[in-house]
Design a protein around this motif. Structure first.
Motif, PDB file in Angstrom:
ATOM      1  N   VAL A 191      45.405  30.691  52.344  1.00  0.00           N
ATOM      2  CA  VAL A 191      45.060  29.404  52.974  1.00  0.00           C
ATOM      3  C   VAL A 191      45.697  29.364  54.361  1.00  0.00           C
ATOM      4  O   VAL A 191      45.044  29.060  55.367  1.00  0.00           O
ATOM      5  CB  VAL A 191      45.540  28.205  52.111  1.00  0.00           C
TER       6      VAL A 191
ATOM      7  N   LEU B  50      44.130  31.623  56.974  1.00  0.00           N
ATOM      8  CA  LEU B  50      42.892  31.077  57.543  1.00  0.00           C
ATOM      9  C   LEU B  50      43.187  29.914  58.489  1.00  0.00           C
ATOM     10  O   LEU B  50      42.281  29.336  59.090  1.00  0.00           O
ATOM     11  CB  LEU B  50      41.954  30.598  56.410  1.00  0.00           C
TER      12      LEU B  50
ATOM     13  N   LEU C 154      44.512  26.963  57.589  1.00  0.00           N
ATOM     14  CA  LEU C 154      44.070  25.713  56.963  1.00  0.00           C
ATOM     15  C   LEU C 154      45.214  25.108  56.147  1.00  0.00           C
ATOM     16  O   LEU C 154      46.195  25.795  55.846  1.00  0.00           O
ATOM     17  CB  LEU C 154      42.859  26.003  56.077  1.00  0.00           C
TER      18      LEU C 154
ATOM     19  N   ALA D 193      43.410  22.060  50.931  1.00  0.00           N
ATOM     20  CA  ALA D 193      42.433  22.721  50.066  1.00  0.00           C
ATOM     21  C   ALA D 193      42.033  21.827  48.891  1.00  0.00           C
ATOM     22  O   ALA D 193      42.891  21.175  48.286  1.00  0.00           O
ATOM     23  CB  ALA D 193      43.030  24.019  49.530  1.00  0.00           C
TER      24      ALA D 193
ATOM     25  N   ASP E 232      39.927  20.644  54.167  1.00  0.00           N
ATOM     26  CA  ASP E 232      39.495  21.620  55.179  1.00  0.00           C
ATOM     27  C   ASP E 232      39.166  22.998  54.604  1.00  0.00           C
ATOM     28  O   ASP E 232      38.787  23.909  55.345  1.00  0.00           O
ATOM     29  CB  ASP E 232      40.500  21.719  56.334  1.00  0.00           C
ATOM     30  N   CYS E 233      39.319  23.176  53.281  1.00  0.00           N
ATOM     31  CA  CYS E 233      38.851  24.427  52.659  1.00  0.00           C
ATOM     32  C   CYS E 233      38.712  24.228  51.152  1.00  0.00           C
ATOM     33  O   CYS E 233      39.174  23.222  50.592  1.00  0.00           O
ATOM     34  CB  CYS E 233      39.780  25.595  52.966  1.00  0.00           C
TER      35      CYS E 233
ATOM     36  N   ALA F 184      29.996  24.457  50.448  1.00  0.00           N
ATOM     37  CA  ALA F 184      30.087  25.169  51.731  1.00  0.00           C
ATOM     38  C   ALA F 184      28.758  25.122  52.484  1.00  0.00           C
ATOM     39  O   ALA F 184      28.733  25.033  53.710  1.00  0.00           O
ATOM     40  CB  ALA F 184      30.498  26.620  51.498  1.00  0.00           C
TER      41      ALA F 184
ATOM     42  N   LEU G  10      32.657  24.685  55.085  1.00  0.00           N
ATOM     43  CA  LEU G  10      34.096  24.888  54.882  1.00  0.00           C
ATOM     44  C   LEU G  10      34.358  26.297  54.351  1.00  0.00           C
ATOM     45  O   LEU G  10      33.577  26.825  53.558  1.00  0.00           O
ATOM     46  CB  LEU G  10      34.645  23.876  53.864  1.00  0.00           C
ATOM     47  N   PRO G  11      35.475  26.916  54.756  1.00  0.00           N
ATOM     48  CA  PRO G  11      35.832  28.239  54.220  1.00  0.00           C
ATOM     49  C   PRO G  11      36.151  28.158  52.722  1.00  0.00           C
ATOM     50  O   PRO G  11      36.657  27.134  52.252  1.00  0.00           O
ATOM     51  CB  PRO G  11      37.090  28.611  55.016  1.00  0.00           C
ATOM     52  N   GLN G  12      35.866  29.279  52.038  1.00  0.00           N
ATOM     53  CA  GLN G  12      36.085  29.311  50.589  1.00  0.00           C
ATOM     54  C   GLN G  12      36.981  30.483  50.185  1.00  0.00           C
ATOM     55  O   GLN G  12      36.772  31.602  50.654  1.00  0.00           O
ATOM     56  CB  GLN G  12      34.778  29.519  49.844  1.00  0.00           C
TER      57      GLN G  12
ATOM     58  N   GLU H  75      34.832  33.483  52.020  1.00  0.00           N
ATOM     59  CA  GLU H  75      35.610  34.245  53.006  1.00  0.00           C
ATOM     60  C   GLU H  75      36.560  35.210  52.305  1.00  0.00           C
ATOM     61  O   GLU H  75      36.799  36.312  52.779  1.00  0.00           O
ATOM     62  CB  GLU H  75      36.422  33.289  53.893  1.00  0.00           C
TER      63      GLU H  75
END
Ligand code: NAD
Length: 368
Positions: free
Chosen positions: A27, A30, A32, A35, A87-88, A105, A110-112, A147
């Motif tokens: 996390v 990235l 971020l 989560a 944010d993720c 997503a 959003l990033p995963q 990601e």
């Protein structure tokens, strides 16, 4: 070497034991810090534990992921996330939880980070299936590709033996169809054979001892390899049939794959002998279809659609849906043979007669 096209997908893979402890680092890596942790209701404790361990990096949990990714659930999750300034996304679970993360997503970009606990392989693909008003639709979009994948062997030790088997055969189905895909290339073919061998070796050990760490490790590696094939090349008849049958008649996902796979391969094998020969050899059987049918029997897996709840009355509709769109397949689709295939699968008969009919008619390898 024949000409080919291979597109690599941008995903970071962390594989090992106890790797769930690396989620926080990922996390931060990235960049971020809020989560949302996702799971199904039965895995809510696992999601809660991870959220607690993440401390200030966690914005909370949403534990209502469900099979086939119903859009109402995605909308509920989006509302929770809006309130918490997420944010993720972190998905802990099987294909259902990964599906929710991907649907989320798709709508937010959003990033995963996905922590898979079954062998479905969805984490390695840019594919999303969603259920809207009873209809299952599928899309391919790089926005839904996670990601980071964190494979933790420890988390798979609790996957019940029966589900391990059907989930493992679901993974093998991705690789088997990758072997004869119209997009097959040397990279996916090697990966497919690697994944198939890992799962064929591991599943018999897992049913004897679900806590066998080596076998679990091989199976999880196989799941990644097979999932990567699914994400890289187009699938054919088998995946189309499972999509239609599981989606339209509300049958369980991995069990449906397990029952249909030998029959779909028997249909295609006369037109894809060369591509499937290494799988037949690996399984020590005259054909890949027979080898997979025998493997399912040895693993005590379901072998008929009837035992999953499908009825004879559904056969005509299922056949119509299966032949309604054209898509690349080694053997041309003909309605009567597809109906015969589905009937074989419904009754749990050994695969073959409809394949033999194709051989007798001398059908060639063409893409329908
Ligand atoms: P699932 O995610 O629904 O899991 C089945 C059940 O097992 C759930 O109750 C889950 O909480 C539980 N479970 C999962 N891991 C466990 C563990 N380690 N220990 C104990 N219980 C555990 O089932 P699935 O077969 O992994 O996923 C099916 C879904 O994935 C379907 O919706 C299918 O369409 C989708 N899928 C998508 C892709 C893709 O590329 N888009 C690929 C494969 C599957």
């Amino acid at each position: 070497m024949r000409a080919f096209i291979y597109t690599a997908l941008p995903v970071r893979v962390i594989f090992g034991r106890g790797t769930i402890s690396r989620v926080a680092d990922e996390v931060r890596r990235l960049g971020l810090n809020r989560a949302l942790v996702l799971s199904t209701p039965p895995q809510a404790d696992q999601a809660g534990k991870l959220s607690t361990e993440l401390a200030q990096l966690s914005a909370g949990v949403f534990t209502h992921a469900a099979m086939h990714t119903p859009i109402e659930i995605t909308e509920q999750a989006l509302q929770v996330a809006q309130r918490s300034n997420v944010d993720c996304l972190i998905a802990v679970g099987g294909g259902s939880t990964t599906g929710l993360s991907k649907a989320f997503a798709l709508r937010t970009d959003l990033p995963q980070i996905v922590v898979p606990t079954t062998y479905a392989g969805s984490e390695a693909t840019p594919i999303l299936g969603q259920l809207e008003q009873g209809q299952k639709t599928t899309l391919r979009d790089l926005k839904v590709l996670p990601e980071v994948i964190i494979y933790d062997i420890e988390l798979t030790l609790t996957l019940p033996a029966a589900l391990s088997v059907t989930s493992g055969i679901n993974a093998m189905a991705h690789a088997a169809e990758a072997l004869y895909s119209s997009g097959a290339n040397p990279v996916t073919t090697q990966l497919a054979l690697n994944g198939l061998a890992a799962l064929a070796g591991a599943l018999p050990k897992i049913i004897c001892d679900p806590t066998d760490g080596e076998a679990r490790s091989d199976a999880l590696y196989g799941a990644w390899a097979c999932g990567t094939c699914l994400g890289s090349v187009g699938m054919a008849l088998h995946h189309k049939l499972c999509h239609v049958v599981a989606g339209s008649f509300d049958l369980p996902h991995s069990e449906t794959h397990t029952v249909i796979l030998p029959h779909a391969l028997a249909y295609n094998e006369p037109a894809a002998k060369e591509a499937l020969r290494p799988l037949a050899t690996m399984l020590g059987a005259p054909t890949a279809a027979q080898g997979l049918f025998d493997l399912a029997r040895k693993l005590n897996a379901p072998r008929s659609l009837k035992e999953l709840g499908m009825t004879h009355e559904a056969l005509d509709l299922a056949t119509d849906l299966a032949v309604s769109n054209s898509y690349p397949n080694p053997r041309p689709l003909d309605r009567a043979s597809i109906r015969a295939l589905l009937e074989e699968a419904l009754e749990g008969r050994p695969p073959g007669p409809q394949a033999k009919a194709a051989q007798d008619q001398g059908q060639e390898s063409v893409h329908a």
